[in-house]
Design an enzyme around this catalytic site. Structure first.
Site, PDB file in Angstrom:
ATOM      1  N   ARG A  57      19.983   5.313  -9.211  1.00 50.62           N
ATOM      2  CA  ARG A  57      19.235   6.079  -8.208  1.00 50.62           C
ATOM      3  C   ARG A  57      20.113   7.117  -7.504  1.00 50.62           C
ATOM      4  O   ARG A  57      19.601   8.037  -6.882  1.00 50.62           O
ATOM      5  CB  ARG A  57      18.631   5.145  -7.154  1.00 50.62           C
ATOM      6  CG  ARG A  57      17.607   4.170  -7.710  1.00 50.62           C
ATOM      7  CD  ARG A  57      16.933   3.394  -6.597  1.00 50.62           C
ATOM      8  NE  ARG A  57      16.006   4.249  -5.868  1.00 50.62           N
ATOM      9  CZ  ARG A  57      15.475   3.934  -4.696  1.00 50.62           C
ATOM     10  NH1 ARG A  57      15.790   2.790  -4.119  1.00 50.62           N
ATOM     11  NH2 ARG A  57      14.628   4.751  -4.102  1.00 50.62           N
ATOM     12  N   ASP A 134       8.866  11.046  -7.875  1.00 48.22           N
ATOM     13  CA  ASP A 134       8.570   9.802  -7.147  1.00 48.22           C
ATOM     14  C   ASP A 134       9.001   8.533  -7.869  1.00 48.22           C
ATOM     15  O   ASP A 134       9.745   7.722  -7.333  1.00 48.22           O
ATOM     16  CB  ASP A 134       7.086   9.755  -6.785  1.00 48.22           C
ATOM     17  CG  ASP A 134       6.748   8.598  -5.839  1.00 48.22           C
ATOM     18  OD1 ASP A 134       7.586   8.274  -4.982  1.00 48.22           O
ATOM     19  OD2 ASP A 134       5.657   8.042  -5.962  1.00 48.22           O
ATOM     20  N   CYS A 188      15.435  17.343  14.375  1.00 45.43           N
ATOM     21  CA  CYS A 188      14.640  16.375  15.133  1.00 45.43           C
ATOM     22  C   CYS A 188      15.112  16.260  16.584  1.00 45.43           C
ATOM     23  O   CYS A 188      14.319  15.925  17.472  1.00 45.43           O
ATOM     24  CB  CYS A 188      14.698  14.993  14.472  1.00 45.43           C
ATOM     25  SG  CYS A 188      13.789  14.886  12.921  1.00 45.43           S
ATOM     26  N   CYS A 191      13.931  13.832  19.892  1.00 45.01           N
ATOM     27  CA  CYS A 191      12.543  13.370  19.745  1.00 45.01           C
ATOM     28  C   CYS A 191      12.481  12.016  19.038  1.00 45.01           C
ATOM     29  O   CYS A 191      13.150  11.796  18.025  1.00 45.01           O
ATOM     30  CB  CYS A 191      11.742  14.397  18.955  1.00 45.01           C
ATOM     31  SG  CYS A 191      10.019  13.929  18.668  1.00 45.01           S
ATOM     32  N   CYS A 198       4.806   4.386  15.508  1.00 49.61           N
ATOM     33  CA  CYS A 198       4.596   3.537  14.327  1.00 49.61           C
ATOM     34  C   CYS A 198       3.846   2.267  14.716  1.00 49.61           C
ATOM     35  O   CYS A 198       4.314   1.498  15.561  1.00 49.61           O
ATOM     36  CB  CYS A 198       5.934   3.179  13.687  1.00 49.61           C
ATOM     37  SG  CYS A 198       5.755   2.128  12.222  1.00 49.61           S
ATOM     38  N   CYS A 214       5.726  -1.435   6.758  1.00 46.65           N
ATOM     39  CA  CYS A 214       5.090  -0.115   6.758  1.00 46.65           C
ATOM     40  C   CYS A 214       3.653  -0.216   6.253  1.00 46.65           C
ATOM     41  O   CYS A 214       3.396  -0.775   5.182  1.00 46.65           O
ATOM     42  CB  CYS A 214       5.891   0.836   5.873  1.00 46.65           C
ATOM     43  SG  CYS A 214       5.194   2.492   5.757  1.00 46.65           S
ATOM     44  N   GLN A 220      -1.022  -1.243  -0.052  1.00 43.75           N
ATOM     45  CA  GLN A 220      -0.936  -1.258  -1.511  1.00 43.75           C
ATOM     46  C   GLN A 220      -0.676  -2.649  -2.082  1.00 43.75           C
ATOM     47  O   GLN A 220      -0.674  -2.823  -3.296  1.00 43.75           O
ATOM     48  CB  GLN A 220       0.173  -0.308  -1.977  1.00 43.75           C
ATOM     49  CG  GLN A 220      -0.054   1.139  -1.567  1.00 43.75           C
ATOM     50  CD  GLN A 220       1.090   2.043  -1.982  1.00 43.75           C
ATOM     51  OE1 GLN A 220       1.400   2.172  -3.156  1.00 43.75           O
ATOM     52  NE2 GLN A 220       1.732   2.667  -1.009  1.00 43.75           N
ATOM     53  N   ASN A 280     -15.073  -2.308 -11.784  1.00 46.79           N
ATOM     54  CA  ASN A 280     -13.841  -1.602 -12.164  1.00 46.79           C
ATOM     55  C   ASN A 280     -14.157  -0.218 -12.717  1.00 46.79           C
ATOM     56  O   ASN A 280     -13.458   0.756 -12.419  1.00 46.79           O
ATOM     57  CB  ASN A 280     -13.073  -2.412 -13.219  1.00 46.79           C
ATOM     58  CG  ASN A 280     -12.423  -3.651 -12.643  1.00 46.79           C
ATOM     59  OD1 ASN A 280     -12.068  -3.682 -11.466  1.00 46.79           O
ATOM     60  ND2 ASN A 280     -12.271  -4.679 -13.462  1.00 46.79           N
TER      61      ASN A 280
END
Length: 381
Positions: A57, A134, A188, A191, A198, A214, A220, A280
């Site tokens: 990664r 992604d 940022c 801030c 959240c 999250c 999901q 489905n």
């Protein structure tokens, strides 16, 4: 080969094909990101959807032979829809996050990367390219940050000066020695609006996300949603936009550059009741082109049931009773039982008591008990 001119030609071509922003980065290993990923893993903050090999990664040379540069792109997506349908009693609606509006963004970004790759290889036939969006090995955000697309915000999104954080990212590794761009300064400041807003405290600190908390991740999942989050997701069916919508850098940001990204109001803000009965095939026909459909209908239906509980929608009780009694999936039956208790009323209570005597699955029985507990608490009050 004049690589400076090639870079300018690539930039010009990217504009011609509708890429909103492009940047160039070195292919050096992402050492700082590696440390972050290791720390995330140690803390148990990963979602499980990530590429498993941390070294791959962060080190382009492990996935590409002799990389010389990385080209990053961004496509801006809309933040508002025209004439959004409004839910009301008896016709409650759920919501897909903005990143699921229109055609699946993976497809759209890949198409742009493919066009760009074809152009580059026409200019330099010996060019080698590996593109990803992604789900590839590299961390899109790290590449975009190094390439000057934007800075990495406290909400863990790339924030661009031009489009805010409402952008899709993609990149391609190349064997071309293209001059890298300068990263942008973090803007940022002091801030903390995203951290403060959240709903689940998933943003544990600036730039660090506990994906396990999250809502974008939780919507999901396919199992029972943990109790503490059921009252937090509201009517979200897929994803969460809170940390982006409160960001001052996103104020007034709404771009409609790509027709394929435009939302179908009845699809991205659908009626909840019909979702409970979808086959489905029907699910794929209606929602199959969206990125929010990738996990199938089960999470969406579970979230729709939780949304009806959120609204305390008594008009949906009979439908939820049918789901609790007839659906073959324990997660859906059990969530419906919990929702019936949350909504309340004699019909719901009677159905739960009857189900308690018939249900065989332990996990569903546990949810039935949770549903009945709402009535006990009501009597105690």
């Amino acid at each position: 080969m004049d690589y400076d001119q090639l870079k300018q030609d690539i930039i010009e071509f990217s504009k011609e094909i509708g890429i909103d922003k492009i940047g160039f980065a070195s292919s050096d290993p992402f050492i700082e990101m590696k440390n972050k990923l290791i720390r995330q893993q140690e803390l148990g903050y990963q979602s499980g959807f990530e590429h498993k090999n941390i070294d791959e990664r962060v080190d382009p040379s492990l996935i590409f032979e002799r990389p010389r540069s990385i080209i990053a792109i961004a496509l801006a997506y809309p933040s508002r829809m025209e004439n959004p349908p409004r839910g009301k009693k008896g016709e409650r609606r759920g919501l897909f996050c903005r990143a699921s509006w229109g055609i699946d963004y993976h497809q759209l970004v890949r198409e742009k990367l493919t066009q760009l790759a074809v152009y580059i290889q026409e200019c330099v036939p010996e060019t080698k390219i590996k593109s990803m969006v992604d789900t590839g090995e590299l961390v899109d955000r790290a590449v975009a940050e190094r390439a000057g697309i934007g800075w990495s915000g406290k909400n863990c999104s790339i924030i661009t000066p031009e489009y805010g954080s409402y952008v899709y990212l993609g990149e391609m590794i190349t064997n071309l020695p293209l001059e890298p761009d300068e990263p942008l300064q973090d803007q940022c400041g002091e801030c903390t609006m995203c951290l403060d807003a959240c709903p689940t405290g998933a943003l544990v600190q600036a730039g660090q996300l506990n994906a396990q908390r999250c809502i974008a991740y939780l919507t999901q999942t396919k199992d029972f949603l943990p109790d503490e989050f059921r009252t937090k997701i509201g009517n979200r069916l897929y994803g969460c936009d809170t940390c982006q919508s409160v960001c001052p850098k996103n104020k007034g940001m709404d771009f409609h550059h790509h027709e394929a990204m435009e939302p179908e109001p009845e699809i991205v803000k659908p009626l909840l009741d019909p979702l409970l009965e979808l086959s489905n095939r029907q699910f794929k026909e209606i929602f199959g082109d969206m990125s929010g459909s990738w996990r199938g209908k089960k999470p969406i239906q579970r979230n729709a049931i939780i949304a009806l509980a959120h609204f305390k929608e008594k008009d949906s009780v009979s439908k939820l009773v049918k789901v609790m009694e007839e659906d073959v999936r324990p997660v859906i039956r059990g969530t419906a039982a919990w929702a019936l208790g949350k909504i309340g009323g004699e019909e719901a209570k009677k159905a739960l008591l009857q189900a308690k005597n018939k249900e065989q699955d332990v996990s569903v029985l546990n949810e039935i008990e949770k549903g009945l507990q709402f009535f006990h608490k009501e009597n105690e009050a």
